[in-house]
Design a protein around this motif. Structure first.
Motif, short mmCIF file in Angstrom:
data_model
loop_
_atom_site.label_atom_id
_atom_site.label_comp_id
_atom_site.label_asym_id
_atom_site.label_seq_id
_atom_site.Cartn_x
_atom_site.Cartn_y
_atom_site.Cartn_z
N ILE A 54 0.86 -1.17 0.00
CA ILE A 54 0.00 0.00 0.00
C ILE A 54 0.90 1.23 0.00
CG2 ILE A 54 -1.79 1.28 1.23
CD1 ILE A 54 -2.61 -1.43 2.52
N ASP A 62 0.90 4.96 0.49
CA ASP A 62 0.10 6.01 1.10
C ASP A 62 0.52 7.40 0.62
OD1 ASP A 62 -1.53 4.58 3.11
OD2 ASP A 62 0.39 4.10 4.04
N THR A 107 1.43 5.78 9.91
CA THR A 107 0.13 5.15 9.69
C THR A 107 -0.97 6.16 9.40
OG1 THR A 107 -0.41 5.25 12.04
CG2 THR A 107 0.65 3.22 11.22
N VAL A 128 -3.72 -4.20 8.55
CA VAL A 128 -2.33 -4.48 8.17
C VAL A 128 -1.58 -5.07 9.36
CG1 VAL A 128 -0.12 -3.40 7.52
CG2 VAL A 128 -2.23 -2.81 6.28
N ARG A 156 3.26 -1.16 4.01
CA ARG A 156 2.77 0.18 3.70
C ARG A 156 3.99 1.08 3.53
NH1 ARG A 156 -1.77 2.25 7.76
NH2 ARG A 156 -1.98 3.90 6.19
N GLN A 203 4.95 5.24 2.83
CA GLN A 203 4.39 6.57 2.86
C GLN A 203 5.27 7.52 2.06
OE1 GLN A 203 4.82 9.82 5.41
NE2 GLN A 203 3.21 8.98 6.71
N PRO A 221 -4.09 6.62 -2.13
CA PRO A 221 -3.20 5.48 -2.09
C PRO A 221 -3.29 4.62 -3.35
CG PRO A 221 -5.14 5.01 -0.79
CD PRO A 221 -5.26 6.43 -1.25
N TYR A 223 -8.36 3.08 -0.24
CA TYR A 223 -7.76 1.94 0.45
C TYR A 223 -8.58 0.68 0.20
CZ TYR A 223 -4.62 5.07 2.88
OH TYR A 223 -3.63 5.97 3.15
#
Length: 120
Positions: free
Chosen positions: A6, A8, A15, A33, A45, A47, A74, A88
């Motif tokens: 993922i 982000d 998070t 997750v 994930r 970012q 995302p 998401y």
């Protein structure tokens, strides 16, 4: 085993579950997750703020960003293939991709606490 990644958008923490007003969707994703990682599934994930090199090196994500801009985040990959852009994954989608039950992603962690109280 399938790999879910993922990507982000930029957030204030890893998070997005911080600050004065927390988006419930980010809380749900972080919880799902976490549950999957604890069970040994390959879910990661990244970012934009903390992992810009991962965004640059992942060609499929890089292409989406060049084509649609940062509002496309995302971006979700399953085995390096784009499966979702701009939102998401639901718990049901994560469960389907990884072959688990969706209910497993909403279970609260069970904490065992033992107290050793001595009388004086």
């Amino acid at each position: 085993m399938k790999k879910v990644e993922i990507f982000d958008p930029a957030m204030c923490c890893s998070t997005g579950v911080c600050g004065p007003s927390v988006d419930p969707e980010l809380t749900r994703v972080a919880s799902a997750v976490y549950s999957l990682e604890k069970k040994g599934y390959d879910v990661k994930r990244y970012q934009l703020t903390n992992d810009p090199e991962k965004f640059a090196k992942t060609q499929t994500v890089n292409s989406v960003l060049h084509e649609k801009g940062p509002d496309a985040l995302p971006v979700v990959l399953v085995d390096e293939q784009v499966v979702k852009v701009g939102t998401y994954p639901t718990n049901e989608e994560l469960a389907e991709w990884l072959g688990v039950k969706a209910e497993e992603l909403t279970e609260k962690p069970k904490v065992r606490l033992s107290l050793n109280i001595k009388k004086q």
